[in-house]
Design a protein around this motif. Structure first.
Motif, short mmCIF file in Angstrom:
data_model
loop_
_atom_site.label_atom_id
_atom_site.label_comp_id
_atom_site.label_asym_id
_atom_site.label_seq_id
_atom_site.Cartn_x
_atom_site.Cartn_y
_atom_site.Cartn_z
N PHE A 290 5.46 78.51 106.09
CA PHE A 290 6.30 77.47 105.49
C PHE A 290 7.04 78.03 104.27
CE2 PHE A 290 3.20 75.24 107.94
CZ PHE A 290 3.88 74.14 108.46
N ASN A 291 8.34 77.79 104.25
CA ASN A 291 9.21 78.20 103.14
C ASN A 291 9.25 77.08 102.12
OD1 ASN A 291 10.64 80.75 104.42
ND2 ASN A 291 10.60 79.15 105.99
N VAL A 292 8.96 77.39 100.87
CA VAL A 292 8.84 76.37 99.83
C VAL A 292 10.06 76.43 98.90
CG1 VAL A 292 7.45 75.46 97.95
CG2 VAL A 292 6.34 76.46 99.95
N LEU A 293 10.71 75.28 98.71
CA LEU A 293 11.83 75.13 97.80
C LEU A 293 11.47 74.10 96.75
CD1 LEU A 293 14.73 74.88 100.41
CD2 LEU A 293 13.96 76.93 99.22
N ALA A 294 12.05 74.22 95.57
CA ALA A 294 11.76 73.26 94.51
C ALA A 294 12.97 73.13 93.59
CB ALA A 294 10.53 73.68 93.72
N LYS A 295 12.98 72.04 92.84
CA LYS A 295 14.02 71.81 91.83
C LYS A 295 13.33 71.56 90.51
CE LYS A 295 18.38 69.36 91.21
NZ LYS A 295 19.32 68.41 91.82
N LEU A 296 13.63 72.38 89.52
CA LEU A 296 13.01 72.27 88.21
C LEU A 296 13.43 70.98 87.51
CD1 LEU A 296 13.64 75.92 86.99
CD2 LEU A 296 11.44 74.99 87.74
N LYS A 297 12.53 70.44 86.72
CA LYS A 297 12.91 69.32 85.86
C LYS A 297 13.87 69.81 84.78
CE LYS A 297 8.72 66.51 86.40
NZ LYS A 297 7.52 65.94 85.72
N PRO A 298 14.74 68.95 84.29
CA PRO A 298 15.65 69.38 83.21
C PRO A 298 14.87 69.91 82.02
CG PRO A 298 16.32 67.25 84.11
CD PRO A 298 15.00 67.55 84.73
N GLY A 299 15.31 71.04 81.50
CA GLY A 299 14.67 71.63 80.34
C GLY A 299 13.49 72.53 80.63
N VAL A 300 13.05 72.61 81.89
CA VAL A 300 11.92 73.47 82.26
C VAL A 300 12.46 74.81 82.74
CG1 VAL A 300 9.92 73.75 83.76
CG2 VAL A 300 10.48 71.49 82.86
N GLY A 301 11.95 75.90 82.19
CA GLY A 301 12.39 77.23 82.58
C GLY A 301 11.60 77.77 83.75
N ILE A 302 12.15 78.79 84.39
CA ILE A 302 11.48 79.39 85.55
C ILE A 302 10.17 80.03 85.15
CG2 ILE A 302 11.66 81.30 87.19
CD1 ILE A 302 14.50 80.63 87.65
N GLN A 303 10.15 80.67 83.97
CA GLN A 303 8.93 81.33 83.53
C GLN A 303 7.79 80.32 83.34
OE1 GLN A 303 8.46 84.72 83.14
NE2 GLN A 303 6.30 84.12 82.91
N ALA A 304 8.09 79.19 82.70
CA ALA A 304 7.06 78.18 82.48
C ALA A 304 6.58 77.59 83.80
CB ALA A 304 7.60 77.07 81.58
N ALA A 305 7.51 77.32 84.71
CA ALA A 305 7.11 76.79 86.02
C ALA A 305 6.27 77.79 86.79
CB ALA A 305 8.36 76.40 86.82
N GLY A 306 6.67 79.07 86.73
CA GLY A 306 5.89 80.09 87.42
C GLY A 306 4.50 80.23 86.86
N ASP A 307 4.36 80.15 85.54
CA ASP A 307 3.03 80.25 84.94
C ASP A 307 2.14 79.09 85.36
OD1 ASP A 307 3.83 82.54 83.67
OD2 ASP A 307 4.27 81.57 81.74
N GLU A 308 2.72 77.88 85.42
CA GLU A 308 1.92 76.72 85.84
C GLU A 308 1.47 76.86 87.29
OE1 GLU A 308 2.26 71.86 85.87
OE2 GLU A 308 3.96 73.08 86.53
N LEU A 309 2.38 77.27 88.18
CA LEU A 309 2.00 77.44 89.59
C LEU A 309 0.97 78.55 89.76
CD1 LEU A 309 5.12 77.06 91.91
CD2 LEU A 309 3.15 75.56 91.66
N ASP A 310 1.09 79.60 88.99
CA ASP A 310 0.12 80.69 89.10
C ASP A 310 -1.28 80.22 88.68
OD1 ASP A 310 0.52 83.21 90.19
OD2 ASP A 310 0.14 84.21 88.28
N ALA A 311 -1.32 79.38 87.66
CA ALA A 311 -2.62 78.82 87.25
C ALA A 311 -3.21 77.95 88.35
CB ALA A 311 -2.44 78.02 85.96
N ILE A 312 -2.35 77.17 89.03
CA ILE A 312 -2.83 76.36 90.15
C ILE A 312 -3.34 77.26 91.28
CG2 ILE A 312 -2.12 74.73 91.93
CD1 ILE A 312 -0.10 73.61 89.89
N ALA A 313 -2.62 78.35 91.56
CA ALA A 313 -3.04 79.26 92.62
C ALA A 313 -4.38 79.91 92.29
CB ALA A 313 -1.97 80.34 92.82
#
Length: 877
Positions: A290-313
């Motif tokens: 499965f290919n996963v796509l997402a849309k960041l919330k306004p004001g959220v950077g890619i680095q912050a989103a990546g760090d959060e997902l990595d913590a979930i992983a």
């Protein structure tokens, strides 16, 4: 009456002094003296009065204005027309020079405009979706395996979506291949199965009809689909009545509920979209696809989103160690993911065409310097007749800008051709780029480059023309004059620059060519000659059980093998270089699992009997699949050399058993085959496990046909063979195996070819520059060479003297080009696989080619110097 004592006379003197300011400075004192003499004469009679002073003042004012008008000459518009007429007449007198300059500038400017147009679309234009800068792609990464971009499992996606707070929307999709029944033969089309939020993420709605309802997203929803605008137009004649009608997809009636707008094309070239449930219970956590796509919330950077997902992983790794150990995440901008490797390629091409333009400008500047030197006497005559320095500069610049304007017009056609070529080469890599067009921005860039180039190449000769020593040039009886020391130094420096730039570009093209040659020479592990491939996708509604699938494959294999000209046929799930990979963790019987289960990750393949013979793979040990290995027989498999060396380095794997879980079912290894580079010649082989299609109910396979030498087996004959087994089953994407492999290296081949073309153009321009400079130097020294020959000089001495200056420039340019290439070659490293960026053969090859061409360019005019008639030279002297 005494002079100077009349108040009227004194007032007139003041007025004359004020009026004299109107007269140009060069004639002011003489004019004032003449008018003062006339007024003294009038007032000396003693009868002059106030009205006389007024009359003199009015007459002086009119005379001053007339003198100023005569001195200034014609206005700006008139002088511009004169300059244009003179420039046209001058350029028409030398059509060879004019055509060559226009061709060189048009080539340089047109190539830059074409590459800039595509780069603007690919690198700088926004994706055609609202807030596209917030769209990202989420990958699963496995650093211990060296894999940074893996597709996800559906349960992992659901956990990422539900536990994260950085995303406004997160959705997923996977590719789909379905058989459509149309008015003609059935067609196999590519599309996507999408989950909730897919269209909302892109901010698009169907142009016709509606989107999917919540009920349709569920597992029990009615079979519906949305068509692409392209499929609606081509297959259904853009009929608006298609909404609500049923179409047969995999022999099941699906209702068309919508048609997407023409600009929506994601995933690239998708022809339809099906709704798919995101219920995690419908797919296993170990099943990735499965290919996963997402849309960041306004004001959220890619680095912050990546760090959060990595913590979930990492939390999922703890919760599900059997399937998620060593699995993390990575977030990248969607734009870069779509662009892929095209970004560095475009940057490289921008640099290459920039070098071409610079060499072109240098060449034209050299030609302009030579032509300016040949026209010094005519310029001196114009200066002696009153032409000002500014007027001479204007004339030279007018001629250069006129040339540049013609070159700009010609460059539009060059840019159009180049843009079409580049768009064709990069269409699969820049899918969102606008259709081919040269809009006003591109035209403005072309014109701007042209006029800047024209100004630069005409400025130095124009300034030189303004500094002529008129007397010395008029005293000289010759019609032409040679370049001065400063101009000769400039000319030599320009030639050195050309050679250095050409060497760097030629060496870069050599690096890419050597890399491509190394890839083409890599042993792939299979034979593509005289092989034809096509794709099949069996509808589950008709082939719902393994027995029906196996029976179809067996019948098809026999029927295709009977087609005239066919030697044999086989079937395979996931052909080499197909772009698809499926991996599973295997367990070895009798061995404890490693700490990280991914160490046992193995690529899976499934093939029919006879496949290894059809593609000329070698059986190294054991046996291949046989007819007896049917659905009811014990499960068997073959492995490749890499898998054998990893797990059985010192013994035979025959008879060993493997499974996809610690408790089986177990599969017996019956043979070993050679390694195959499934992911292209640039990637080393992975561990691979080959299953047999007679024991695996796989509904998407490829047909591989081996034909006799010289036999012509048409696609129609193969489709007819498939139709005899199942008239509703299409055979899609029929191509030769050679074409399939060539497509894998298509981008590298295109880039190497294009850069090689640019390098050849640079080589030709550099050779032209050297030839022009040496030819001019020989022409200026004709009398000297003739005198030396008359005094008994040898031809070889004259030849050496004529070549010496040119060879010094060539040697200096080669040295500087080599020094510049070594640090610049680091930009090529991402595009090199088997060749180092400092490969000496590429530099030596470029050095040799450029040296030979440059020597030839020096030698031709030097030989002409040895054939000078001494008598003619002495008479000219």
């Amino acid at each position: 009456m005494t002079r100077g004592h009349s108040w009227a006379h004194r007032a007139l003197a003041v007025v004359l002094a004020w009026i004299s300011r109107i007269v140009p400075a060069g004639r002011r004192s003489r004019w004032l003296e003449e008018w003062r003499s006339e007024t003294w004469h009038a007032f000396d009679s003693g009868k002059a009065a106030a009205w006389t002073a007024v009359a003199f003042g009015w007459g002086a004012l009119r005379d001053a204005r007339d003198v100023r008008r005569r001195t200034r000459g014609p206005g700006f518009a008139e002088t511009t027309r004169q300059d244009l007429r003179l420039a046209i007449r001058s350029l028409s007198a030398r059509p060879d020079y004019t055509a060559l300059v226009v061709a060189i500038l048009a080539l340089g400017i047109g190539a830059n405009t074409a590459v800039y147009s595509l780069a603007r679309e690919a690198l700088f234009a926004a994706l055609p979706y609202p807030d596209s800068e917030r769209l990202v792609r989420v990958w699963e990464r496995r650093p211990e395996q060296g894999r940074e971009r893996n597709v996800a499992s559906l349960p992992d996606f659901v956990d990422w979506r539900d536990r994260s707070t950085s995303f406004q929307t997160m959705t997923t999709y996977r590719g789909s291949s379905r058989n459509f029944a149309t008015d003609g033969p059935p067609r196999r089309l590519l599309g996507a199965e999408v989950t909730r939020g897919f269209f909302r993420l892109f901010g698009v709605e169907p142009a016709l009809g509606r989107g999917f309802t919540p009920e349709e997203w569920s597992e029990q929803g009615e079979p519906v689909l949305i068509l692409s605008h392209r499929l609606w137009r081509e297959a259904y004649a853009a009929d608006p009545g298609i909404i609500g009608r049923g179409v047969s997809v995999d022999l099941i009636r699906h209702t068309v509920v919508g048609v997407m707008p023409p600009e929506f094309d994601y995933p690239y070239e998708a022809e339809y979209w099906f709704p798919r449930t995101d219920d995690p219970s419908t797919a296993g956590r170990g099943s990735h696809g499965f290919n996963v796509l997402a849309k960041l919330k306004p004001g959220v950077g890619i680095q912050a989103a990546g760090d959060e997902l990595d913590a979930i992983a990492r939390r999922l790794e703890t919760e599900y160690p059997g399937t998620n150990r060593g699995h993390y995440t990575a977030v990248y901008p969607l734009r870069g993911e779509i662009l892929g490797d095209t970004g560095p390629v475009l940057v490289l091409l921008l640099g290459a065409v920039g070098v071409i333009l610079l060499i072109a400008c240098v060449n034209v500047a050299n030609m302009t310097l030579v032509r300016s030197a040949a026209r010094t006497r005519s310029l001196a005559i114009r200066a002696s007749m009153g032409a000002s320095r500014s007027r001479l500069v204007r004339q030279q610049l007018t001629e250069s800008l006129l040339l540049a304007s013609v070159a700009a017009a010609a460059s539009v056609f060059v840019a159009g051709w180049g843009h079409a070529l580049l768009r064709g080469m990069s269409a699969s890599h820049v899918p969102w780029a606008a259709p081919l067009r040269l809009d006003f921005r591109v035209l403005l860039v072309a014109m701007g480059l042209a006029f800047v180039t024209g100004t630069l190449v005409g400025l130095a000769p124009a300034i030189a023309a303004s500094r002529l020593d008129v007397g010395s040039h008029l005293r000289d009886g010759s019609r032409t004059t040679g370049l001065g020391p400063t101009a000769r130094r400039w000319q030599g420096g320009l030639v050195v620059t050309q050679i250095a730039l050409a060497l760097a570009l030629l060496a870069s093209a050599g690096l890419l060519a050597r890399n491509l040659a190394a890839l083409l020479d890599t042993e792939l592990g299979f034979d593509t000659r005289n092989r034809i491939v096509g794709d099949l996708s069996l509808p589950p509604s008709r082939y719902s059980d393994a027995g029906a699938v196996w029976q179809f494959y067996a019948s098809l294999q026999d029927r295709v093998a009977a087609v005239p000209g066919v030697t044999d046929a086989a079937l395979a799930w996931i052909l080499p270089m197909s772009g698809r990979q499926v991996g599973r963790n295997i367990w070895l019987e009798g061995r404890p699992p490693p700490a990280n289960g991914d160490e046992w990750n193995t690529r899976l393949r499934a093939v029919s009997r006879g496949y290894f013979d059809v593609v000329a793979m070698r059986l190294l040990e054991g046996r291949s699949f046989e007819a007896a290995d049917g659905p009811e027989a014990p499960a068997v498999a073959l492995i490749n050399e890499t898998l054998r060396h990893r797990y059985w380095p010192d013994g035979s794997p025959l008879g060993a058993r493997v499974a996809f879980g610690p408790d089986g079912p177990w599969i017996t290894v019956i043979g070993v085959v050679n390694d195959v580079r499934h992911e292209g010649p640039q990637r080393p082989p992975d561990p691979e496990l080959y299953l047999t299609l007679s024991q695996e109910a796989i509904d998407e396979v490829s047909l591989v046909v081996h034909t006799d030498d010289g036999a012509v087996v048409t696609p129609a004959a193969l489709r007819a063979a498939v139709s005899e087994v199942d008239p509703d089953q299409p055979l899609a994407d029929i191509r030769t195996f050679d074409e399939a492999v060539a497509a894998w290296l298509g981008e590298r081949r295109d880039v190497a070819s294009l850069l090689g073309t640019f390098a050849l153009v640079a080589l030709a321009l550099a050779a032209l520059g050297v030839y022009g400079v040496v030819s001019y130097a020989v022409a200026q020294r004709t009398s000297e060479f003739g005198l030396r020959m008359a005094l008994g000089g040898r031809g070889q001495d004259v030849l050496r003297g004529a070549m010496s200056g040119g060879l010094r420039m060539v040697a200096l340019g080669l040295a500087l080009g080599g020094l510049a290439f070594l640090p610049a070659s680091r930009w090529l490293r991402p595009m090199l696989d088997d060749v180092p960026a400092t490969d000496p053969l590429a530099l030596v090859g470029a050095f040799t080619i450029l040296t030979l061409v440059a020597i030839l360019a020096v030698l031709v005019p030097a030989i002409r110097a040895t054939r000078v008639d001494p008598a003619d030279s002495l008479r000219a002297t």
